[in-house]
Design a protein around this motif. Sequence first.
Motif, PDB file in Angstrom:
ATOM      1  N   GLY A   1       0.779  -1.234   0.000  1.00 44.65           N
ATOM      2  CA  GLY A   1       0.000   0.000   0.000  1.00 44.65           C
ATOM      3  C   GLY A   1       0.808   1.281   0.000  1.00 44.65           C
TER       4      GLY A   1
ATOM      5  N   ALA B   1       0.509   0.811  12.324  1.00 46.07           N
ATOM      6  CA  ALA B   1      -0.644   1.230  11.520  1.00 46.07           C
ATOM      7  C   ALA B   1      -0.920   0.216  10.411  1.00 46.07           C
ATOM      8  CB  ALA B   1      -0.398   2.616  10.936  1.00 46.07           C
ATOM      9  N   GLN B   2       0.132  -0.264   9.769  1.00 48.02           N
ATOM     10  CA  GLN B   2      -0.071  -1.277   8.729  1.00 48.02           C
ATOM     11  C   GLN B   2      -0.636  -2.566   9.326  1.00 48.02           C
ATOM     12  OE1 GLN B   2       3.876  -1.285   6.823  1.00 48.02           O
ATOM     13  NE2 GLN B   2       2.904  -0.465   4.981  1.00 48.02           N
TER      14      GLN B   2
ATOM     15  N   GLU C   1      -7.939  -4.788   5.653  1.00 43.45           N
ATOM     16  CA  GLU C   1      -7.327  -4.991   4.344  1.00 43.45           C
ATOM     17  C   GLU C   1      -7.425  -6.446   3.889  1.00 43.45           C
ATOM     18  OE1 GLU C   1      -3.440  -3.181   4.035  1.00 43.45           O
ATOM     19  OE2 GLU C   1      -4.001  -1.716   5.548  1.00 43.45           O
TER      20      GLU C   1
ATOM     21  N   PHE D   1      -8.082   2.518  -3.650  1.00 40.70           N
ATOM     22  CA  PHE D   1      -7.948   2.814  -2.223  1.00 40.70           C
ATOM     23  C   PHE D   1      -9.294   3.036  -1.530  1.00 40.70           C
ATOM     24  CE2 PHE D   1      -3.306   4.381  -2.359  1.00 40.70           C
ATOM     25  CZ  PHE D   1      -2.860   3.246  -1.703  1.00 40.70           C
TER      26      PHE D   1
ATOM     27  N   TYR E   1      -9.955  -1.033  -1.252  1.00 35.30           N
ATOM     28  CA  TYR E   1      -8.837  -1.619  -0.506  1.00 35.30           C
ATOM     29  C   TYR E   1      -8.455  -0.538   0.500  1.00 35.30           C
ATOM     30  CZ  TYR E   1      -4.754  -4.031   1.009  1.00 35.30           C
ATOM     31  OH  TYR E   1      -3.858  -4.685   1.810  1.00 35.30           O
TER      32      TYR E   1
ATOM     33  N   ILE F   1      -6.971   1.298   3.468  1.00 33.85           N
ATOM     34  CA  ILE F   1      -5.897   1.340   4.466  1.00 33.85           C
ATOM     35  C   ILE F   1      -6.290   2.354   5.534  1.00 33.85           C
ATOM     36  CG2 ILE F   1      -4.243   0.735   2.655  1.00 33.85           C
ATOM     37  CD1 ILE F   1      -3.069   3.530   2.836  1.00 33.85           C
ATOM     38  N   PRO F   2      -5.724   2.251   6.735  1.00 33.68           N
ATOM     39  CA  PRO F   2      -6.155   3.157   7.809  1.00 33.68           C
ATOM     40  C   PRO F   2      -5.917   4.625   7.456  1.00 33.68           C
ATOM     41  CG  PRO F   2      -4.890   1.330   8.715  1.00 33.68           C
ATOM     42  CD  PRO F   2      -4.763   1.246   7.219  1.00 33.68           C
ATOM     43  N   THR F   3      -6.885   5.460   7.789  1.00 34.27           N
ATOM     44  CA  THR F   3      -6.709   6.905   7.691  1.00 34.27           C
ATOM     45  C   THR F   3      -6.377   7.428   9.078  1.00 34.27           C
ATOM     46  OG1 THR F   3      -8.946   7.578   8.295  1.00 34.27           O
ATOM     47  CG2 THR F   3      -8.593   6.895   6.004  1.00 34.27           C
ATOM     48  N   CYS F   4      -6.088   8.740   9.144  1.00 34.10           N
ATOM     49  CA  CYS F   4      -5.711   9.240  10.470  1.00 34.10           C
ATOM     50  C   CYS F   4      -6.920   9.325  11.395  1.00 34.10           C
ATOM     51  CB  CYS F   4      -4.938  10.549  10.399  1.00 34.10           C
ATOM     52  SG  CYS F   4      -5.815  11.955   9.828  1.00 34.10           S
ATOM     53  N   LEU F   5      -8.119   9.232  10.829  1.00 35.13           N
ATOM     54  CA  LEU F   5      -9.312   9.223  11.682  1.00 35.13           C
ATOM     55  C   LEU F   5      -9.545   7.836  12.294  1.00 35.13           C
ATOM     56  CD1 LEU F   5     -11.358  11.362  12.469  1.00 35.13           C
ATOM     57  CD2 LEU F   5     -12.720  10.736  10.469  1.00 35.13           C
TER      58      LEU F   5
ATOM     59  N   LEU G   1      -7.142   5.984  13.644  1.00 31.16           N
ATOM     60  CA  LEU G   1      -6.079   5.613  14.580  1.00 31.16           C
ATOM     61  C   LEU G   1      -5.950   6.625  15.712  1.00 31.16           C
ATOM     62  CD1 LEU G   1      -3.319   4.689  11.971  1.00 31.16           C
ATOM     63  CD2 LEU G   1      -4.785   3.117  13.235  1.00 31.16           C
TER      64      LEU G   1
END
Lengths: 166, 760
Positions: free
Chosen positions: B209, B657-658, B666, B681, B684, B686-690, B692
């Motif tokens: 990613g 984070a991954q 994922e 994206f 698929y 992947i984590p956003t900053c919201l 985490l």
Amino acid sequence: MANKVYVETTLNGETVEFLCEPRQSLLEVLRDVLGFTGAKEGCLTGDCGACSVIIDGRVVCSCLVLGVEAQGKTIETVEGMARDGQLHPLQQKFLEHAALQCGICTPGFLVAAKALLDRNPNPTEHEVRYALAGNLCRCTGYDKIVRAVLDAAAVMRGGTHGVTGA
Amino acid sequence: MELQEHKFKVIGTRPIRHDGVDKVTGRAKYGADISLPGMLHAKVLRSPHAHARIKSIDVSAALALPGVKAVITGKDLPELPPGSQQMGELVVNPRYLSMNIMARDKVLYDGHAVAAVAATSPHIAEEALKLIKVEYEILPPVLDVRKAMQDDAPILLPELRTSGTPEKSDKPTNIASQVRFARGDLEAGFRAADVIVEREFTTSMVHQGYIEPHNAVAQYNADGHGTIWVSTQGPFSVRELCSHILQMPLGNIKVVPAEIGGGFGGKTTVYLEPLALLLAKKTGRPVKMVMSRAEVLRATGPTSGSYIRCKMGATKEGKITAAQVWMAYEAGAFPGSPVGAGCMTILAPYALENLQIDGFDVVLNKPKTCAYRAPGATNAAFAAETVIDELAEKLGIDPLEFRRRNGAKEGTAQPAGPQFRRIGYIETVEAIMNSEHYRSPLPHVPGKLVGRGVASGFWFNAGFQSTAIVSINSDGTANVVTGSPDIGGTRAACAMIAAEVLGLKAEEVNPVVTDTESIGHTDVTGGSRVTFATGYAVYEAAQDAVRQLKERAATIWKVKPEDVVYQDGVVSCVNNGHEPMTLKQLAGRLARAGGPVTGRAAVNPRGVGPGFATHVVDIAVDPETGKVDILRYTAAQDVGKAVHPSYVEGQIQGGVAQGIGWALNEEYYYDENGIMRNTGFLDYRIPTCLDLPMIETILVEVPNPGHPLGIRGVGEVPIVPPPAAIANALYRAIGVRMTELPMSPAKVAKAVLEKNKAPQ
């Protein structure tokens, strides 16, 4: 090339004229016609934010805007953030907080963060995360990015502009 | 010069990275930012089928489109002999690699390259792709690793035979290899156990990613020399692989590493580079290729999905008596999953007398896998660390205490045999035990089910070859030249190591990453090896420069070099009245004292220090939707010696984070025909900053005895524990052991529902 369109726009405070095909995105025009490669292509579907620019005060994905739509608009890119050889406080704080690893998403984050601080100089952590949720970073886990934005906001509120010591 | 930890002046500080200003101003040049005069743009036609025979390809209409300059298909690439060979740290099968970047008689996965077109604009190249007519005979795909192993499964590669079997078979198969690690007496070990836990686990393919798609710009000259500008983790690997695939002399290829927008292992091989070079050769013009995000997901190497069975037994006293693992990893369309690493990592954190681990590398109709951060280890740890957690629970022992009782330490034999040198696993367990996080109560979240989980992870880290040059400028500053692309701050780390040795400030050293003709061989930026191995070369090169500086001072003073001392950037003479000189003063006199000083070193260090990590996570589960929120996350890791702590923390935070994305969201989603259905994206995800919280880090520094500065690799192991830690937290929250990745909202909601329906 009769199929190209004449466009006049304001880019980082200067008037710019260019010719582009109607099918070319603003991202492609910025990068391949005007040579402003700070905005990056990560997805071309508006999902990653690496191509973020500010148009008339709003942060947008330049991959989802056509080049011809720039006519008469005011566009800000990462290349316009540093002024008179001085980094923008966000740029400085990204460096101090190690808020970048590979750096490919960094221009998009800086532009999106600038758009946030331009309208909300005192955001909470949640507001920062909400405002930056359209920008993907795969390296940092966002921790240091969020801290850098909050710190830059504090510095800007305090009236300290430009480069500050590490 | 011996550097003692308490004397470090630069190492351990947090200077601003040297390439930072370029990267915050948009000036840094990544591969896709490079343009050359007269450059063409090339695009790849990709298979719409997961498994099909190519009956014919007609490119005539594409070639006739104005602006199209060349079209290539598999016929344009040299046929290579079968067999694998060692290339640096990679074992590579050039024939399969060539078949992967351009299909020959069969396409083996959705997205497999079939042809490429070079044209005067990327839009014309895309139009031309639509004009290429390919006739396919569709074959049944095989998409599940266990089904691919069955005798009646569709065969991908007719010539493939299983390697590593006790008896040689001549039967076509999808099992590329099998491997076993065993010791002790498994049955006796399980007989001695008071509690035995056995579970099955499945994980999906996931992608690295990286935000920057693959790219390459190639130029080919009439003298047979070619240059490739590319965002890659391994410019020397690109050179070597292109040399094999195109059958060009290695010395005729120059690879210039552009800045790289993430890799995580995925940019250690080639996809576009040989095609761009071949098209440049055919057209006589520079050719640029950039993948779309969909191409990145469909056709570059994710890491393996897997099926893992894990059984462990332990005594009432909390001692693990036996462990048995059976694991099959998806290699994708060609052999080469990280199942071997999965086998060697899965039980590595524990001291075990009785164990047996069987691993299988299996081809199926999905993209050829590539390295992804601690390749193979995360799948494995998800299984083992969940079973460990359940054993501890059944025995009524705190899960960290259970790990501490069984944890590997100096002298413990790894599953693969060798004993660990000084490692810091137990220290990471204790760091979490003693953390404020682990000692504080779980927060209450109204309407949500909360849980806390822990897990550990292991990764070998790599050594391999690196070269470095340290030259002294006439003003007493220094330049450090290496061949390791800087993917996350290693220029700064290399500069800091040189600064430490030379007695300079970090800012007085300019770190440079150069091309394959300007520095000696350097293996990939991968395996958590750059700060360790390239840093080792920089350390030795700086020491070499110091030796020369002492000789020059001795010449100036007409004394013996051994009477000269170099300390903190000052040369002085031990036993007479010469005035000490600063490096700046000495550097200014070098022109009249023997000429410039350039230190150099080439290394292949053996003293790799493995990485261990222990994580704790608090989660809140919405019982209605199954959505999992990460409330708090703390990661402790043995980092040896943190050269630039901010970037060490950053590696840990990014890896976590991954790992969270892998755990919760994922997955490669294929329909029954083997067509990938989430190729962007948006899907698929992947984590956003919201998604985490802040990710807390605890840097445990147990110096690596194999490195002069105590450095261990730090980049990979932080991805290993998160899926298991979150699965263990989910168990505490909802009372169900989750054994399938990703633990997506639908699966979690279903688990909650079934748990509530079940008779109590």
